[in-house]
Design a protein around this motif. Structure first.
Motif, PDB file in Angstrom:
ATOM      1  N   ALA A 369       2.777  -0.737   2.825  1.00 43.02           N
ATOM      2  CA  ALA A 369       3.358  -1.786   3.659  1.00 43.02           C
ATOM      3  C   ALA A 369       4.793  -1.439   4.025  1.00 43.02           C
ATOM      4  N   GLN A 370       5.177  -1.846   5.219  1.00 43.57           N
ATOM      5  CA  GLN A 370       6.556  -1.713   5.644  1.00 43.57           C
ATOM      6  C   GLN A 370       7.345  -2.955   5.206  1.00 43.57           C
ATOM      7  N   VAL A 371       8.648  -2.867   5.327  1.00 41.72           N
ATOM      8  CA  VAL A 371       9.488  -4.006   4.949  1.00 41.72           C
ATOM      9  C   VAL A 371       9.149  -5.192   5.846  1.00 41.72           C
ATOM     10  N   PRO A 372       8.793  -6.329   5.277  1.00 38.95           N
ATOM     11  CA  PRO A 372       8.442  -7.495   6.099  1.00 38.95           C
ATOM     12  C   PRO A 372       9.660  -8.039   6.843  1.00 38.95           C
ATOM     13  N   HIS A 373       9.400  -8.832   7.873  1.00 33.94           N
ATOM     14  CA  HIS A 373      10.458  -9.394   8.706  1.00 33.94           C
ATOM     15  C   HIS A 373      10.922 -10.727   8.116  1.00 33.94           C
ATOM     16  N   ALA A 374      12.110 -10.740   7.576  1.00 33.42           N
ATOM     17  CA  ALA A 374      12.619 -11.963   6.953  1.00 33.42           C
ATOM     18  C   ALA A 374      12.759 -13.094   7.962  1.00 33.42           C
ATOM     19  N   SER A 375      13.072 -12.763   9.207  1.00 33.47           N
ATOM     20  CA  SER A 375      13.271 -13.805  10.219  1.00 33.47           C
ATOM     21  C   SER A 375      12.005 -14.586  10.509  1.00 33.47           C
ATOM     22  N   GLU A 376      10.842 -14.024  10.141  1.00 25.36           N
ATOM     23  CA  GLU A 376       9.577 -14.692  10.398  1.00 25.36           C
ATOM     24  C   GLU A 376       9.065 -15.471   9.189  1.00 25.36           C
ATOM     25  N   ILE A 429       3.390  -7.580  -1.289  1.00 25.41           N
ATOM     26  CA  ILE A 429       2.828  -7.375   0.040  1.00 25.41           C
ATOM     27  C   ILE A 429       2.018  -6.080   0.064  1.00 25.41           C
ATOM     28  N   SER A 430       0.771  -6.173   0.543  1.00 25.47           N
ATOM     29  CA  SER A 430      -0.104  -5.004   0.536  1.00 25.47           C
ATOM     30  C   SER A 430      -0.210  -4.322   1.887  1.00 25.47           C
ATOM     31  N   ASN A 431       0.191  -4.991   2.980  1.00 23.29           N
ATOM     32  CA  ASN A 431       0.085  -4.388   4.314  1.00 23.29           C
ATOM     33  C   ASN A 431       1.150  -4.965   5.235  1.00 23.29           C
ATOM     34  N   ASP A 432       1.187  -4.438   6.469  1.00 25.67           N
ATOM     35  CA  ASP A 432       2.208  -4.869   7.423  1.00 25.67           C
ATOM     36  C   ASP A 432       1.980  -6.295   7.907  1.00 25.67           C
ATOM     37  N   ALA A 433       0.806  -6.842   7.703  1.00 28.80           N
ATOM     38  CA  ALA A 433       0.532  -8.220   8.119  1.00 28.80           C
ATOM     39  C   ALA A 433       1.111  -9.235   7.149  1.00 28.80           C
ATOM     40  N   GLY A 434       1.594  -8.771   5.982  1.00 31.86           N
ATOM     41  CA  GLY A 434       2.203  -9.671   5.008  1.00 31.86           C
ATOM     42  C   GLY A 434       1.225 -10.277   4.030  1.00 31.86           C
TER      43      GLY A 434
END
Length: 807
Positions: A369-376, A429-434
Motif C-alpha cells: 500500500a502507498q501512503v493514504p491521503h490524510a485529507s480524505e 492498510i493493505s492496499n491503495d484503496a485504504g
C-alpha cells in the motif's frame, strides 16, 4: 527526588553558617518572612555571610536572612553579579554592599519592604515587580520576562539551576503557560517546543513524544525527579506547577528511565501552597461537547506558614471532534508540605481516571500500500465499541535536611498502582484503496511501581576552586501483567469506515505475560567553579544495573537479562560575559532494551539494554527581556525495525542524529511576548544488514521543526491579550528504505484572553482555536526508534473556551 536550590551556595570558610535559601516547593528561608518592628531594631546590625555569585541569588539570600520583603523586576538583575559580603551590616547597608557597581539602588517602600531601581533615575522606573519574600518567588521557579518560561529548572542529581548556568539545553514551562494554552495534557503543552513532537493521535489510547527525534513515553516522564509515578497513558496538566524539558540523554541526572528514552527527559513539578491563599475555579468547554470544571485551593498554616496544603481537582467529559468518540477524565491531587528551619517535607497523593470511547490508533501501512491521503480521512476509523479505560493511583514523599550549613541530605520515595482495560484493533492498510481488517483485541494491563532515591549534597572550597559534590543512589521496580483475548475479524476502510458488531466470543486467549523490571544505580558528580564561578565544570558518572525477568503462562522466558554499566557524563560552561554563556557536554547512558510490538511475529520479545551517546555545544544569550539559546548536537544509538517481509522486530544498524536547535523566549517589547524556535536534524542510518539502508534517512524524523508563538497585550483595551502560534514540520519517511513518505505540514492556532475584576474577584476569560484552517494531514510517522510505528492523524479544528475565577 529532585533537590531544589534557588542559588549556588558555596561557603568559603569552614565556620561559615548561612542558612540554605531553598525552594518554596519544600522549604522556608531560615529567618521569618515578617519581623516585628522591635525585632528589626534588635537586629539592626547582625552578622551575614553571602557568597559571591549572581546578583539575583545574592539579593535573595540576603533578603531571606534579613527577613525583609524585596520586589524586583527580573530584567534589572538578569546577568549581573555581586561580590557578596561577610561581616556585620544593617539591612540597607548590606544591600548597598551587594549592589556595589551594579548601577542599581535600594528604595524603601514600607516597613521592612524595598524595591530596586536604577541608580540614576531612582523611582522613575515603571516596575512590574516580582515579589520576593525571602526566597519565595525565586524558589518557585522565577519566571523569565513574559512569564511563560522559568529561569530555573529541576535537574535531578544536580539540583536546580538557572538556565544560564546549565551546561545543556533545557526549557522550563510555567503553570501560567499551561493555563493560557489551556493545555489539558502534557501532549498539548509540548506543542510549544520545536524539539518535541507528539507521535500519537490526540484522541488515542495514550500519549507519546519524540525529543530530538527519539521516542519518549509517558513512563519516562518524572514526577519531582521520580520515574514511573505519573499515569502511564496520559498526564493531566492541572497538577503541574512547572514542566522541565531536558534535551539529550539524562541518565546522569535521574538514572535509567523505565522505557529507555535517550533524546531527552521531561520532569513535572507538583504544585505547592503559596503564602498567598488560593481559591480558584475554572469552567471549560472543548469542541465538540467537552464540558469540565477544575478547582485549585491552597492554604498555609502555623507559625511562619510552615504547613501547606494544596488540592487540584478536575472533572471533564463529553464528545470530541471525532464522531462516536468521547472522553471522560477525573483527576484529584493533594499536596502537603512542611518547611522548617532545617527540615523540609512534602507528600503528594493523586488519583486519575480516563475513559475514552473509540480512541484513534496509528495507521500502519502495509508493504503493498502507498501512503493514504490524510485529507480524505473525514470520519473516525476506530470502531464505536473500542474503548480505553485507565485508572492510576500514585503517591510520593520527599524530604530535605540541612545537616549543617554546607551539607544537605535529601531523599524521596513513591509508588503507583494502575489498572488498564482496552478493547481495540489495529488499523493496518493493505492496499491503495485504504482497506484494512478490524481484528478486535481485548487487552488488560496491571502495573505496580515502587521507586526511591536518596542523596547528599556538599558545598566547599579548595583554595580558589568551589565544589558542589553530589552523591545519590536510586532504586526502581515495576511489575506488570498483560493479558487479553482475540476475536473474529471484519473488513473496514480508512476513508469509508464500516461499523462492525461488538466482539462477544473470543477466538483465542492471549498468553498471560508477567514482567519484572528492576533498576538500581549510584551516581557521583562534582561541579567545580573557577574564576569566581565564571567557569563551571561538571563531571559525573552513574553506575546502573538493569534486571528484567518475564514469565509467559508462568514459564520463565529466555530473553530475561541482568546487565550493568558505568556511564560517564560531563559538561563545561563559561560565562563569557554577564549576558553570554558558552557550554559543551558529553552524555552517555544505558537504556532498557526494546520490546517487540504486537504487530511483529516475535511480540513481547525483550532485547538487551543499549548505550546512547551525545555530544553537544551551545550558547545562551540573556538580554534581560529576551533570551536566545542555540545548540549543535549529535546522538548515536542502535536502530530497530520490523522487517517488512518476515515481520520480525529487532536491531538493524545504527542511527546518528546530528542537529541544530535555536530557541527564543521572553518579552522583547512591553506587552509583546515570544516563545518558539527551530530544530534541524540530519538523521542517518549506518551498519544496516548487508548495508541495504546505509546512508538513508532514519524514518519518522523530519529535517525541520519550527514553532513560533506570540502574545500581544492590546494597548487600547486593558486586560485584553491576543495570541497566535505557528507550527511546522517537514516531510518524514515511514521506512528505512525511504520509499514511503508523508508530506510536510503547518498548523495555525489563534486565541485571546481577557482579564478583569468584578467585586474584587479576578476573572480571566480564554478562547483558543487550534488548527484554524482545519487541515487534515499526517502529523507524524511515529518514531524511528519506537517498537510501534504508524501514522498519526492530526486533530481537526478544535475550540477551547474557559473562564477562571480567583476568589
Amino acid at each position: 527526588m529532585s533537590a531544589v536550590l534557588p542559588l549556588r551556595f558555596r561557603p568559603a570558610l569552614a565556620g561559615w553558617r548561612p542558612l540554605l535559601n531553598l525552594s518554596l516547593l519544600l522549604s522556608l528561608s531560615a529567618s521569618p518572612l515578617f519581623m516585628s518592628s522591635s525585632q528589626a531594631e534588635e537586629s539592626a546590625r547582625r552578622s551575614y555571610q553571602v557568597p559571591a555569585g549572581s546578583l539575583s541569588a545574592a539579593l535573595t539570600r540576603f533578603a531571606g536572612l534579613a527577613g525583609v520583603n524585596l520586589s524586583v523586576d527580573p530584567a534589572l538583575v538578569s546577568g549581573r553579579n555581586s561580590a557578596g559580603l561577610a561581616g556585620e551590616y544593617a539591612v540597607e547597608e548590606g544591600f548597598a554592599r551587594l549592589l556595589q557597581g551594579s548601577g542599581l539602588q535600594l528604595q524603601p517602600v514600607g516597613d521592612q519592604a524595598y524595591i530596586l531601581t536604577p541608580a540614576p533615575e531612582g523611582s522613575s522606573l515603571q516596575l512590574a515587580p516580582t515579589s520576593i519574600m525571602g526566597a519565595t518567588s525565586l524558589a518557585q521557579g522565577e519566571p523569565y520576562a513574559g512569564g511563560q518560561v522559568a529561569r530555573r529548572g529541576s535537574q535531578g542529581l544536580l539540583g536546580a539551576r538557572d538556565f544560564m548556568e546549565t551546561p545543556f539545553s533545557m526549557t522550563t514551562y510555567t503553570s501560567e503557560a499551561v493555563k493560557n494554552q489551556q493545555a489539558r495534557t502534557l501532549g498539548e503543552l509540548i506543542a510549544s517546543d520545536p524539539s518535541v513532537r507528539a507521535t500519537n493521535p490526540a484522541g488515542g489510547r495514550f500519549e507519546q513524544f519524540t525529543i530530538r527525534g527519539f521516542s519518549l513515553f509517558n513512563s519516562d516522564v518524572a514526577y519531582n525527579g521520580l520515574y514511573g509515578i505519573l499515569p502511564t497513558y496520559s498526564i493531566d496538566m492541572e497538577m503541574a506547577d512547572r514542566v522541565d524539558i531536558i534535551k539529550g540523554p539524562t541518565q546522569l541526572i535521574n538514572g535509567v528511565s523505565p522505557r529507555g528514552s535517550v533524546g531527552g527527559g521531561i520532569n513535572v513539578v507538583p504544585k505547592r501552597a503559596t503564602d498567598k491563599p488560593i481559591t480558584s475555579f475554572t469552567g471549560s468547554y472543548a469542541s465538540n461537547n467537552q464540558l469540565g470544571g477544575a478547582v485549585d485551593v491552597a492554604r498555609r498554616f502555623g507559625e511562619d506558614n510552615k504547613f501547606g496544603v494544596r488540592f487540584n481537582g478536575v472533572k471533564q467529559s463529553g464528545d470530541t471532534e471525532w464522531d462516536h468518540q468521547s472522553v471522560d477524565r477525573d483527576m484529584a491531587v493533594l499536596g502537603l508540605d512542611f518547611r522548617g528551619e532545617r527540615l523540609r517535607l512534602s507528600t503528594d497523593i493523586g488519583r486519575t481516571e480516563r475513559d475514552t470511547d473509540a480512541p484513534q490508533e496509528r495507521v500502519l501501512v502495509g508493504a503493498n500500500a502507498q501512503v493514504p491521503h490524510a485529507s480524505e480521512v473525514r470520519r473516525n476509523y476506530a470502531q464505536g465499541w473500542s474503548k480505553a479505560r485507565t485508572k492510576d493511583t500514585f503517591g510520593t514523599v520527599n524530604a530535605q535536611y540541612d545537616v549543617n550549613d554546607s551539607v544537605m541530605l535529601y531523599g524521596g520515595a513513591g509508588a503507583r498502582k494502575s489498572n488498564h482495560d482496552f478493547l481495540r484493533h489495529n488499523v493496518s492498510i493493505s492496499n491503495d484503496a485504504g482497506d484494512f481488517s478490524v481484528q478486535p483485541r481485548d487487552f488488560t494491563r496491571d502495573e505496580n511501581v515502587r521507586t526511591a532515591t536518596a542523596g547528599v549534597r556538599n558545598w566547599f572550597h579548595t583554595g580558589p576552586v568551589s565544589h558542589e559534590i553530589n552523591l545519590a543512589a536510586s532504586y526502581f521496580y515495576m511489575d506488570f501483567t498483560n493479558g487479553g483475548a482475540r476475536y473474529a475479524s471484519s473488513p473496514s476502510n480508512l476513508y469509508d469506515p464500516v461499523q462492525t458488531p461488538t466482539p462477544s466470543d473470543p477466538t483465542r486467549q492471549d498468553n498471560r505475560v508477567y514482567t519484572e523490571n528492576r533498576s538500581t544505580g549510584v551516581a557521583l558528580s562534582d561541579t567545580l567553579g573557577f574564576l569566581d564561578d565564571r567557569l563551571l565544570l561538571t563531571l559525573g558518572t552513574r553506575w546502573q544495573r538493569i534486571k528484567v525477568d518475564d514469565w509467559t503462562n508462568n514459564v520463565k522466558g529466555a530473553t530475561a537479562y541482568d546487565e550493568e554499566k558505568m556511564s560517564p557524563s560531563g559538561g563545561v560552561l563559561f560565562k563569557a560575559t554577564d549576558k553570554l554563556s558558552l557550554y559543551a557536554n558529553y552524555m552517555e547512558g544505558l537504556s532498557q532494551g526494546k520490546i517487540a510490538p504486537s504487530t511483529s511475529i516475535n511480540e513481547d520479545e525483550i532485547f538487551p539494554p543499549f548505550i546512547s551517546r551525545q555530544v553537544e555545544v551551545g550558547a545562551k544569550y540573556d538580554a534581560g527581556a529576551l533570551a536566545v539559546t542555540a545548540a549543535v548536537f549529535r546522538i548515536k544509538q542502535p536502530a530497530y525495525a520490523t522487517d517488512t517481509t518476515t515481520r520480525v522486530f529487532g536491531p538493524n544498524g545504527k542511527r546518528e542524529n546530528t542537529g541544530v536547535e535555536l530557541s527564543v523566549f521572553g518579552e522583547p517589547l512591553k506587552g509583546l511576548r515570544l516563545l518558539g524556535g527551530v530544530m534541524y536534524i540530519d538523521s542517518e542510518l549506518t551498519d544496516t544488514t548487508d548495508g541495504a539502508f546505509d546512508g538513508n534517512r532514519a524514518p519518522a524524523t523530519p529535517k525541520y521543526n519550527v514553532n513560533l508563538g506570540a502574545e500581544w497585550d492590546v494597548p487600547t483595551v486593558q486586560g485584553l491579550t491576543l495570541t497566535s502560534r505557528v507550527i511546522h514540520s517537514s516531510s518524514q519517511y515511514l521506512d528505512q528504505s525511504n520509499t514511503k513518505e508523508i508530506d510536510s505540514w503547518e498548523r495555525l492556532d489563534v486565541g485571546a484572553r481577557y482579564a478583569f475584576k468584578v467585586d474584587q474577584k479576578n476573572i480571566t476569560l480564554r478562547a483558543n482555536i487550534e488548527n484554524v484552517a482545519d487541515k487534515r494531514y499526517w502529523s507524524s510517522a511515529g518514531a524511528s526508534d519506537d517498537s510501534e510505528g504508524g501514522l498519526t492523524l492530526a486533530t481537526p479544528r478544535t475550540y477551547l473556551l474557559s473562564a477562571t475565577v480567583d476568589f
